[in-house]
Design a protein around this motif. Structure first.
Motif, PDB file in Angstrom:
ATOM      1  N   HIS A  57      38.264  43.605  34.220  1.00  0.00           N
ATOM      2  CA  HIS A  57      38.477  45.035  33.997  1.00  0.00           C
ATOM      3  C   HIS A  57      39.364  45.265  32.766  1.00  0.00           C
ATOM      4  N   ILE A  58      40.464  44.549  32.683  1.00  0.00           N
ATOM      5  CA  ILE A  58      41.372  44.723  31.551  1.00  0.00           C
ATOM      6  C   ILE A  58      40.694  44.297  30.248  1.00  0.00           C
ATOM      7  N   ASN A  59      39.953  43.207  30.269  1.00  0.00           N
ATOM      8  CA  ASN A  59      39.245  42.772  29.064  1.00  0.00           C
ATOM      9  C   ASN A  59      38.212  43.799  28.605  1.00  0.00           C
ATOM     10  N   LYS A  60      37.540  44.435  29.534  1.00  0.00           N
ATOM     11  CA  LYS A  60      36.486  45.393  29.180  1.00  0.00           C
ATOM     12  C   LYS A  60      37.019  46.767  28.783  1.00  0.00           C
ATOM     13  N   PHE A  61      38.057  47.227  29.455  1.00  0.00           N
ATOM     14  CA  PHE A  61      38.434  48.633  29.319  1.00  0.00           C
ATOM     15  C   PHE A  61      39.766  48.902  28.616  1.00  0.00           C
ATOM     16  N   TRP A  62      40.571  47.892  28.406  1.00  0.00           N
ATOM     17  CA  TRP A  62      41.827  48.097  27.685  1.00  0.00           C
ATOM     18  C   TRP A  62      41.616  47.709  26.233  1.00  0.00           C
ATOM     19  N   ASP A  63      42.050  48.565  25.344  1.00  0.00           N
ATOM     20  CA  ASP A  63      41.897  48.232  23.930  1.00  0.00           C
ATOM     21  C   ASP A  63      42.900  47.134  23.554  1.00  0.00           C
ATOM     22  N   PRO A  64      42.684  46.489  22.412  1.00  0.00           N
ATOM     23  CA  PRO A  64      43.565  45.378  22.025  1.00  0.00           C
ATOM     24  C   PRO A  64      45.043  45.744  21.973  1.00  0.00           C
ATOM     25  N   ARG A  65      45.364  46.979  21.602  1.00  0.00           N
ATOM     26  CA  ARG A  65      46.787  47.377  21.556  1.00  0.00           C
ATOM     27  C   ARG A  65      47.406  47.339  22.941  1.00  0.00           C
ATOM     28  N   MET A  66      46.657  47.785  23.950  1.00  0.00           N
ATOM     29  CA  MET A  66      47.183  47.764  25.322  1.00  0.00           C
ATOM     30  C   MET A  66      47.349  46.330  25.810  1.00  0.00           C
ATOM     31  N   ARG A  67      46.359  45.479  25.510  1.00  0.00           N
ATOM     32  CA  ARG A  67      46.462  44.078  25.926  1.00  0.00           C
ATOM     33  C   ARG A  67      47.614  43.375  25.205  1.00  0.00           C
ATOM     34  N   THR A  68      47.811  43.697  23.933  1.00  0.00           N
ATOM     35  CA  THR A  68      48.941  43.128  23.195  1.00  0.00           C
ATOM     36  C   THR A  68      50.250  43.526  23.858  1.00  0.00           C
ATOM     37  N   GLN A  69      50.372  44.798  24.199  1.00  0.00           N
ATOM     38  CA  GLN A  69      51.599  45.275  24.845  1.00  0.00           C
ATOM     39  C   GLN A  69      51.773  44.616  26.215  1.00  0.00           C
ATOM     40  N   LEU A  70      50.682  44.442  26.953  1.00  0.00           N
ATOM     41  CA  LEU A  70      50.752  43.772  28.252  1.00  0.00           C
ATOM     42  C   LEU A  70      51.366  42.382  28.096  1.00  0.00           C
ATOM     43  N   PHE A  71      50.889  41.627  27.115  1.00  0.00           N
ATOM     44  CA  PHE A  71      51.422  40.284  26.909  1.00  0.00           C
ATOM     45  C   PHE A  71      52.860  40.309  26.397  1.00  0.00           C
ATOM     46  N   GLU A  72      53.196  41.277  25.553  1.00  0.00           N
ATOM     47  CA  GLU A  72      54.585  41.380  25.074  1.00  0.00           C
ATOM     48  C   GLU A  72      55.537  41.583  26.250  1.00  0.00           C
ATOM     49  N   ILE A  73      55.143  42.422  27.184  1.00  0.00           N
ATOM     50  CA  ILE A  73      55.982  42.699  28.357  1.00  0.00           C
ATOM     51  C   ILE A  73      56.024  41.475  29.278  1.00  0.00           C
ATOM     52  N   ALA A  94      42.298  44.238  45.347  1.00  0.00           N
ATOM     53  CA  ALA A  94      42.812  43.598  46.559  1.00  0.00           C
ATOM     54  C   ALA A  94      41.837  43.736  47.722  1.00  0.00           C
ATOM     55  N   SER A  95      40.960  44.726  47.661  1.00  0.00           N
ATOM     56  CA  SER A  95      39.981  44.923  48.730  1.00  0.00           C
ATOM     57  C   SER A  95      38.741  44.042  48.544  1.00  0.00           C
ATOM     58  N   GLN A  96      38.648  43.345  47.431  1.00  0.00           N
ATOM     59  CA  GLN A  96      37.520  42.458  47.148  1.00  0.00           C
ATOM     60  C   GLN A  96      37.773  41.090  47.782  1.00  0.00           C
ATOM     61  N   PRO A  97      36.719  40.279  47.895  1.00  0.00           N
ATOM     62  CA  PRO A  97      36.935  38.912  48.393  1.00  0.00           C
ATOM     63  C   PRO A  97      37.960  38.188  47.520  1.00  0.00           C
ATOM     64  N   GLU A  98      38.771  37.355  48.145  1.00  0.00           N
ATOM     65  CA  GLU A  98      39.881  36.700  47.447  1.00  0.00           C
ATOM     66  C   GLU A  98      39.431  35.971  46.180  1.00  0.00           C
ATOM     67  N   ALA A  99      38.290  35.328  46.234  1.00  0.00           N
ATOM     68  CA  ALA A  99      37.803  34.569  45.079  1.00  0.00           C
ATOM     69  C   ALA A  99      37.482  35.467  43.885  1.00  0.00           C
ATOM     70  N   GLU A 100      37.283  36.756  44.117  1.00  0.00           N
ATOM     71  CA  GLU A 100      36.900  37.676  43.048  1.00  0.00           C
ATOM     72  C   GLU A 100      38.058  38.535  42.543  1.00  0.00           C
ATOM     73  N   GLN A 101      39.187  38.497  43.194  1.00  0.00           N
ATOM     74  CA  GLN A 101      40.280  39.404  42.865  1.00  0.00           C
ATOM     75  C   GLN A 101      40.836  39.186  41.460  1.00  0.00           C
ATOM     76  N   ILE A 102      41.263  37.993  41.157  1.00  0.00           N
ATOM     77  CA  ILE A 102      41.884  37.720  39.851  1.00  0.00           C
ATOM     78  C   ILE A 102      40.872  37.915  38.739  1.00  0.00           C
ATOM     79  N   GLU A 103      39.663  37.415  38.951  1.00  0.00           N
ATOM     80  CA  GLU A 103      38.609  37.579  37.943  1.00  0.00           C
ATOM     81  C   GLU A 103      38.311  39.052  37.727  1.00  0.00           C
TER      82      GLU A 103
END
Length: 77
Positions: A32-48, A18-27
């Motif tokens: 970050h999630i793509n790089k540092f969360w393993d597939p199981r965490m991302r799967t659970q994120l989408f399930e929720i 949120a402290s980054q420029p608006e154009a960079e926030q969502i990206e």
């Protein structure tokens, strides 16, 4: 991981970006999630999130479109 903890972690990432420029926030959240969360965490994120986006910051919800959704492993269906 509990759904509440996963929501908390995703929202903490959004708080950081949120402290980054608006154009960079969502990206930034998605990257970050793509790089540092393993597939199981991302799967659970989408399930929720597929059930309800309630409890997620709007930036996390917006980033879902850019987060890689893991494919189901063969034989796990």
């Amino acid at each position: 991981m509990s759904p509440d903890k996963l929501r908390y972690q995703a929202n903490q990432i959004a708080t950081f970006f949120a402290s980054q420029p608006e154009a960079e926030q969502i990206e930034g959240v998605a990257d970050h999630i793509n790089k540092f969360w393993d597939p199981r965490m991302r799967t659970q994120l989408f399930e929720i999130a597929d059930q309800s986006a309630e409890g997620f910051k709007p930036m996390v919800v917006a980033a879902l479109e850019k987060i890689r959704r893991p494919e189901l492993a063969k034989g796990s269906q």
